[in-house]
Design a protein around this motif. Structure first.
Motif: not given
Length: 230
Positions: A81-95, A120-127, A185-190
Motif C-alpha cells: 500500500x502507498x505509505x511510509x516504510x522503514x527498514x532497520x538493522x542493516x549492517x553490511x551496506x548490502x540493503x 532507511x525510511x521510504x515513502x511509496x507513492x500511489x503513483x 543530508x537534511x531532507x523534507x520528506x522520504x
C-alpha cells in the motif's frame, strides 16, 4: 563495495548537491522540539531511541508484524500500500531498495533508489508501480504523525533518522572524519529525490550541522558519531 542494481538517482550518498533548497522545505510536519529530559539519550540504527522506560515499547515494536519482506518485487496497490516504510538493522551496506514507475526493469523506470547501512525510511507513492527490495531487513509501516523519545546523539553511520521521533532538532557535531568520507543530508520528506534535499555536504575533520524543527529526516553515512552541541 559497489552499488547494487541501478545507479542511484539524484541524492546519491557522497555527492553534494549545492544550493538545493525547496520552497516547500519543512512543510512535511514530521519535526518536533527538543526536550531537556532527553539529553544524553542515543539513537542508533539497530533500535528505537530512548532509555529503559522505552524498552517495553521497543520490544512491542520489534514484535510487530512486518508490512512486507526485505527481499522481493512488490506491486504498489496490491502487494504494497502507498505509505511510509522503514527498514532497520542493516549492517553490511548490502540493503538495496528501488521505487519504479513500471516493471520494465529499464533505467527510465527508476524513480529513486539507495543502498542502506543502518536505517532507511521510504515513502511509496500511489503513483509508483513497483517497489523492489534486496538484502534488506523486513519493512514496517510508519505512522509519520507519531512522536517518540528523540535522542541527542546518533550513530554517524546509522543511515536515516526521523526528526522529532528518532532525534531531536538542534545543532550537532561529528569529529574525526577523514577523506571526505562523512556525508550528511537534511531532507523534507522520504521520497529520496533531488527536491527532497534541503541541504547536504561531504566533510573531512569536524562536521557541524543544525537540524531544524521543520526538517523531516536526517541522513548520515561514514561519519563519526554525532552529539548535540546546541
Amino acid at each position: 563495495m559497489g552499488m547494487k542494481g541501478k545507479v542511484a538517482l539524484g541524492a546519491v550518498v557522497g555527492v553534494v548537491v549545492i544550493g538545493v533548497v525547496s520552497a516547500n522545505a519543512g512543510n512535511n510536519g514530521d519535526g518536533g522540539t527538543a526536550d531537556a529530559a532527553d539529553k544524553g539519550s542515543s539513537a542508533s540504527a539497530a533500535q528505537q531511541p530512548g532509555g529503559k522506560k522505552d524498552a517495553g515499547k521497543r520490544e512491542a515494536a520489534e514484535k510487530k508484524e512486518a508490512a512486507f519482506a526485505g527481499d522481493g518485487e512488490f506491486q504498489v496497490g496490491s502487494d504494497v500500500k502507498p505509505g511510509t516504510y522503514r527498514t532497520t538493522g542493516n549492517s553490511d551496506g548490502m540493503c538495496y531498495w528501488e521505487r519504479a514507475k513500471d516493471a520494465s526493469g529499464e533505467m527510465d523506470s527508476l524513480l529513486a533508489n539507495d543502498n542502506v547501512t543502518g536505517t532507511s525510511y521510504v515513502t511509496v507513492k500511489a503513483t509508483d508501480k513497483l517497489f523492489k527490495s534486496s538484502d534488506c531487513k523486513d519493512w514496517e509501516a510508519v505512522d509519520t504523525t507519531a512522536k517518540g523519545s528523540p535522542a541527542t546523539t546518533m550513530d554517524g553511520d546509522g543511515g536515516m533518522f526521523r526528526v522529532g521521533a528518532d532525534i531531536a532538532p538542534g545543532t550537532y557535531k561529528s569529529t574525526g572524519n577523514t577523506d571526505d568520507s562523512c556525508y550528511w543530508e537534511r531532507t523534507k520528506d522520504a521520497d529520496h529525490g533531488i527536491d527532497s534535499i534541503i541541504a547536504n555536504n561531504n566533510v573531512s575533520g569536524t562536521a557541524v550541522v543544525t537540524i531544524s524543527t521543520k526538517d523531516a529526516y536526517f541522513k548520515t553515512s561514514g561519519c563519526g558519531d554525532w552529539k548535540k552541541a546546541g
